[in-house]
Each structure stands twice: as C-alpha cells, then as structure tokens.
Write a protein that holds these residues in place. Structure first.
Motif, PDB file in Angstrom:
ATOM      1  N   GLN A 141      13.126  65.979 -90.633  1.00 33.51           N
ATOM      2  CA  GLN A 141      12.727  67.214 -90.923  1.00 33.51           C
ATOM      3  C   GLN A 141      12.702  68.355 -89.987  1.00 33.51           C
ATOM      4  OE1 GLN A 141       8.913  67.068 -92.771  1.00 33.51           O
ATOM      5  NE2 GLN A 141       9.417  65.648 -94.653  1.00 33.51           N
ATOM      6  N   ASP A 142      13.195  67.762 -88.935  1.00 31.34           N
ATOM      7  CA  ASP A 142      13.464  68.833 -87.681  1.00 31.34           C
ATOM      8  C   ASP A 142      14.621  69.781 -87.809  1.00 31.34           C
ATOM      9  OD1 ASP A 142      14.116  70.038 -85.127  1.00 31.34           O
ATOM     10  OD2 ASP A 142      12.983  68.246 -84.175  1.00 31.34           O
ATOM     11  N   ARG A 143      14.759  71.156 -87.673  1.00 29.85           N
ATOM     12  CA  ARG A 143      15.856  71.895 -87.773  1.00 29.85           C
ATOM     13  C   ARG A 143      16.941  71.442 -87.129  1.00 29.85           C
ATOM     14  NH1 ARG A 143      14.015  76.881 -85.277  1.00 29.85           N
ATOM     15  NH2 ARG A 143      12.755  77.395 -86.798  1.00 29.85           N
ATOM     16  N   ALA A 144      16.569  70.860 -86.022  1.00 31.20           N
ATOM     17  CA  ALA A 144      17.828  70.525 -85.083  1.00 31.20           C
ATOM     18  C   ALA A 144      18.793  69.350 -85.772  1.00 31.20           C
ATOM     19  CB  ALA A 144      17.484  69.898 -83.787  1.00 31.20           C
ATOM     20  N   GLN A 145      18.069  68.744 -86.761  1.00 32.60           N
ATOM     21  CA  GLN A 145      18.733  67.869 -87.964  1.00 32.60           C
ATOM     22  C   GLN A 145      19.474  68.201 -88.925  1.00 32.60           C
ATOM     23  OE1 GLN A 145      14.996  65.523 -87.937  1.00 32.60           O
ATOM     24  NE2 GLN A 145      15.995  63.751 -87.139  1.00 32.60           N
ATOM     25  N   LEU A 146      19.381  69.739 -88.975  1.00 32.85           N
ATOM     26  CA  LEU A 146      19.952  70.062 -90.252  1.00 32.85           C
ATOM     27  C   LEU A 146      21.354  69.314 -90.896  1.00 32.85           C
ATOM     28  CD1 LEU A 146      19.624  72.574 -92.337  1.00 32.85           C
ATOM     29  CD2 LEU A 146      20.561  73.793 -90.958  1.00 32.85           C
ATOM     30  N   ALA A 147      22.316  69.062 -89.922  1.00 30.84           N
ATOM     31  CA  ALA A 147      23.371  68.440 -90.790  1.00 30.84           C
ATOM     32  C   ALA A 147      23.085  67.342 -91.458  1.00 30.84           C
ATOM     33  CB  ALA A 147      24.507  68.579 -89.513  1.00 30.84           C
ATOM     34  N   SER A 148      22.288  66.566 -90.667  1.00 27.52           N
ATOM     35  CA  SER A 148      21.718  64.996 -90.879  1.00 27.52           C
ATOM     36  C   SER A 148      21.143  65.132 -92.309  1.00 27.52           C
ATOM     37  CB  SER A 148      21.218  64.314 -89.817  1.00 27.52           C
ATOM     38  OG  SER A 148      21.989  64.123 -88.981  1.00 27.52           O
ATOM     39  N   ILE A 149      20.067  66.233 -92.511  1.00 29.22           N
ATOM     40  CA  ILE A 149      19.262  66.401 -93.654  1.00 29.22           C
ATOM     41  C   ILE A 149      20.235  66.759 -94.851  1.00 29.22           C
ATOM     42  CG2 ILE A 149      17.577  68.020 -94.529  1.00 29.22           C
ATOM     43  CD1 ILE A 149      16.627  68.545 -91.510  1.00 29.22           C
ATOM     44  N   ILE A 150      21.240  67.517 -94.482  1.00 26.71           N
ATOM     45  CA  ILE A 150      21.992  68.042 -95.836  1.00 26.71           C
ATOM     46  C   ILE A 150      22.920  66.803 -96.139  1.00 26.71           C
ATOM     47  CG2 ILE A 150      23.684  69.489 -96.401  1.00 26.71           C
ATOM     48  CD1 ILE A 150      22.606  71.724 -94.497  1.00 26.71           C
ATOM     49  N   GLN A 151      23.181  65.992 -95.116  1.00 26.61           N
ATOM     50  CA  GLN A 151      23.908  64.869 -95.468  1.00 26.61           C
ATOM     51  C   GLN A 151      23.190  63.920 -96.518  1.00 26.61           C
ATOM     52  OE1 GLN A 151      27.405  64.341 -95.282  1.00 26.61           O
ATOM     53  NE2 GLN A 151      27.145  62.169 -96.355  1.00 26.61           N
ATOM     54  N   ALA A 152      22.088  63.974 -95.911  1.00 29.69           N
ATOM     55  CA  ALA A 152      21.135  62.757 -96.544  1.00 29.69           C
ATOM     56  C   ALA A 152      20.823  63.146 -98.028  1.00 29.69           C
ATOM     57  CB  ALA A 152      19.668  62.599 -95.865  1.00 29.69           C
ATOM     58  N   VAL A 153      20.602  64.416 -98.145  1.00 28.12           N
ATOM     59  CA  VAL A 153      20.345  64.939 -99.554  1.00 28.12           C
ATOM     60  C   VAL A 153      21.629  64.925-100.441  1.00 28.12           C
ATOM     61  CG1 VAL A 153      19.667  67.158-100.817  1.00 28.12           C
ATOM     62  CG2 VAL A 153      18.433  66.643 -98.807  1.00 28.12           C
ATOM     63  N   GLY A 154      22.819  65.304 -99.776  1.00 23.53           N
ATOM     64  CA  GLY A 154      24.063  65.016-100.753  1.00 23.53           C
ATOM     65  C   GLY A 154      24.305  63.628-101.055  1.00 23.53           C
ATOM     66  N   GLU A 155      23.765  62.587-100.426  1.00 22.03           N
ATOM     67  CA  GLU A 155      24.468  61.333-100.643  1.00 22.03           C
ATOM     68  C   GLU A 155      23.111  60.854-101.760  1.00 22.03           C
ATOM     69  OE1 GLU A 155      23.684  58.835 -97.103  1.00 22.03           O
ATOM     70  OE2 GLU A 155      25.515  59.801 -96.162  1.00 22.03           O
ATOM     71  N   ARG A 156      22.093  61.375-101.643  1.00 25.08           N
ATOM     72  CA  ARG A 156      21.016  61.086-102.668  1.00 25.08           C
ATOM     73  C   ARG A 156      21.514  61.912-104.222  1.00 25.08           C
ATOM     74  NH1 ARG A 156      15.076  61.916-100.590  1.00 25.08           N
ATOM     75  NH2 ARG A 156      14.607  61.131-102.702  1.00 25.08           N
ATOM     76  N   ILE A 157      21.986  62.995-104.079  1.00 23.41           N
ATOM     77  CA  ILE A 157      22.240  63.542-105.315  1.00 23.41           C
ATOM     78  C   ILE A 157      23.548  62.938-105.895  1.00 23.41           C
ATOM     79  CG2 ILE A 157      23.718  65.665-105.766  1.00 23.41           C
ATOM     80  CD1 ILE A 157      22.302  67.220-103.996  1.00 23.41           C
ATOM     81  N   THR A 158      24.522  62.397-104.934  1.00 19.30           N
ATOM     82  CA  THR A 158      25.673  61.805-105.818  1.00 19.30           C
ATOM     83  C   THR A 158      25.305  60.419-106.342  1.00 19.30           C
ATOM     84  OG1 THR A 158      26.406  61.028-103.626  1.00 19.30           O
ATOM     85  CG2 THR A 158      27.415  62.782-104.255  1.00 19.30           C
ATOM     86  N   SER A 159      24.237  59.697-105.721  1.00 17.54           N
ATOM     87  CA  SER A 159      23.503  58.584-106.125  1.00 17.54           C
ATOM     88  C   SER A 159      23.103  58.877-107.491  1.00 17.54           C
ATOM     89  CB  SER A 159      22.566  57.845-105.200  1.00 17.54           C
ATOM     90  OG  SER A 159      21.986  56.724-105.744  1.00 17.54           O
ATOM     91  N   ALA A 160      22.168  59.927-107.686  1.00 15.56           N
ATOM     92  CA  ALA A 160      21.471  60.283-108.952  1.00 15.56           C
ATOM     93  C   ALA A 160      22.343  60.634-109.992  1.00 15.56           C
ATOM     94  CB  ALA A 160      20.492  61.365-108.666  1.00 15.56           C
ATOM     95  N   ALA A 161      23.647  61.125-109.714  1.00 13.98           N
ATOM     96  CA  ALA A 161      24.737  61.384-110.595  1.00 13.98           C
ATOM     97  C   ALA A 161      25.414  60.076-111.095  1.00 13.98           C
ATOM     98  CB  ALA A 161      25.777  62.155-110.075  1.00 13.98           C
TER      99      ALA A 161
END
Length: 225
Positions: A141-161
């Motif tokens: 949840q650290d802003r410095a990790q923004l790319a990793s945050i977005i990647q993790a959310v994207g992976e969970r979205i494709t899994s949910a689909a």
C-alpha cells in the motif's frame, strides 16, 4: 451479492476464457479522497491508474483490452477528462457498446503515501459486479509500490474473470512511480487538448523510465497529429 450469483458469474467467466479471448474495457478511476500531492496529480492519476491497469490486464495472453480509440465514447463512457464513479449498470452499458465481456471501473485514494485501489469487475452482459478487488495487503500500500500494486490488482481481475494465472516470468520490470505520475499528467493534458504540456510530461516519463512503451506511444501519437 449472494454466493450463488458469484458462482454463476465465475462459471461464465471460465467459459469465456476457454472459448476465446476475454475482452475488457477499462474506465477512468475516481479519486475518492487523496492528500499529500497537488490536485492536478490526483486528477491525472484517475487516468493513469486506469491506463496502467489496462496495460497489466492486456499482458495476459487470454485477455484483450479495447482501446479508447476503438470504442469512442460509446455507452455513456465519462471520458478521459472526467473520471467519475460509474455504477454497475453504466459500466455494463459501456462494455456492451464496446463489444466487451467485462468492464473494469473503480476508485483510488492516496492518503499521504498510503495508496489504495478498489476495482470493480462488471459482467457486461448481466450488468452485475463479478468481484470487488483491492490491494488490501498492508505490505502493498506504499505509493512507491504503485506499479506492483496495479500489477497485483490486474492479476486478480483476470483471475476473477476465469482466466488462468499469468505465465511464469511474464511480469515486466516495475515502472517507477514518478514515471507513472508523469505519464498520468501527460494523459490529463492530452485529454484537454494541451499538446505542449502533454508532450513535456510524456518526455518526463520517458526520462524517468526509458523503456516506458505507453509513454513513448502516446508521445508519438501526439506528434503525429
């Protein structure tokens, strides 16, 4: 949402993945209350988070993200300059108009560097939310990790689909948050027709991260107009 509905939607997503490519539309994200940076930065991140999430999802071999130029402002899409909340019915309308299986909408909040994304995966045909996804792990949840945050959310979205996990070793090198922010500001000025300012920010993004393909493509499109 009941468990029965979740199971039904999950099964539909799996069928889509098995039969062919799952098509997604990503709508600009809403800022639900952010502090610690300028107003323009947060306006820009509504566009940038959505654009980077589209990038993350589109990397999956079973996913296809419909670009804005392919769908126009169909179905009530609020457009890149106006990231407002889109409910499930509105998201489904956007998805159907674009020929997508799913619409991804959501919000973000940056509280002095604590960055949270809440994404909603909407079944475009049924008009129902399949799943709400967030970076709820306090270690991510650290802003410095923004790319990793977005990647993790994207992976969970494709899994949910209903898509299979990303291939091993397919994760790209993380883009620095400064580069994502500059790219986002470029998108904001681009959406306003402010070409000179947009160009400056796209170039800043490339200076911060030279392999930033999306920033390079946006700059090329801007110069080609």
């Amino acid at each position: 949402m009941s468990a029965a509905i979740l199971v039904s939607l999950g099964a539909a997503g799996s069928a889509t993945a098995q039969e062919g490519t799952a098509r997604f539309v990503i709508v600009a994200f809403e800022n639900t209350g952010s502090y610690g940076q300028g107003t323009e930065v947060f306006q820009a991140l509504g566009l940038g988070v959505a654009a980077m999430l589209a990038r993350a999802i589109d990397r999956h071999p079973g996913a296809d993200v419909i670009e804005r130029h392919q769908r126009g402002a169909a179905g009530g899409d609020p457009g890149p300059g106006a990231p407002k909340r889109v409910d499930a019915a509105g998201a489904a309308q956007i998805g159907r108009a674009a020929g997508a299986h799913y619409t991804v909408t959501g919000s973000f909040a940056d509280f002095y560097g604590k960055f949270r994304i809440i994404a909603r995966l909407v079944d475009a045909k049924k008009g129902a939310i399949v799943k709400v996804i967030s970076n709820d792990d306090p270690k991510l949840q650290d802003r410095a990790q923004l790319a990793s945050i977005i990647q993790a959310v994207g992976e969970r979205i494709t899994s949910a689909a209903g898509l299979s996990p990303y291939p091993d070793g397919s994760a790209p090198p993380p883009i620095p948050t400064d580069a994502i922010t500059a790219y986002s500001r470029g998108l904001l000025h681009d959406s306003r027709g402010e070409s000179a300012r947009a160009s400056e920010f796209y170039q800043s993004a490339l200076s911060a991260f030279p392999p930033f393909d999306e920033a390079r493509a946006a700059l090329g499109q801007l110069r080609g107009r």
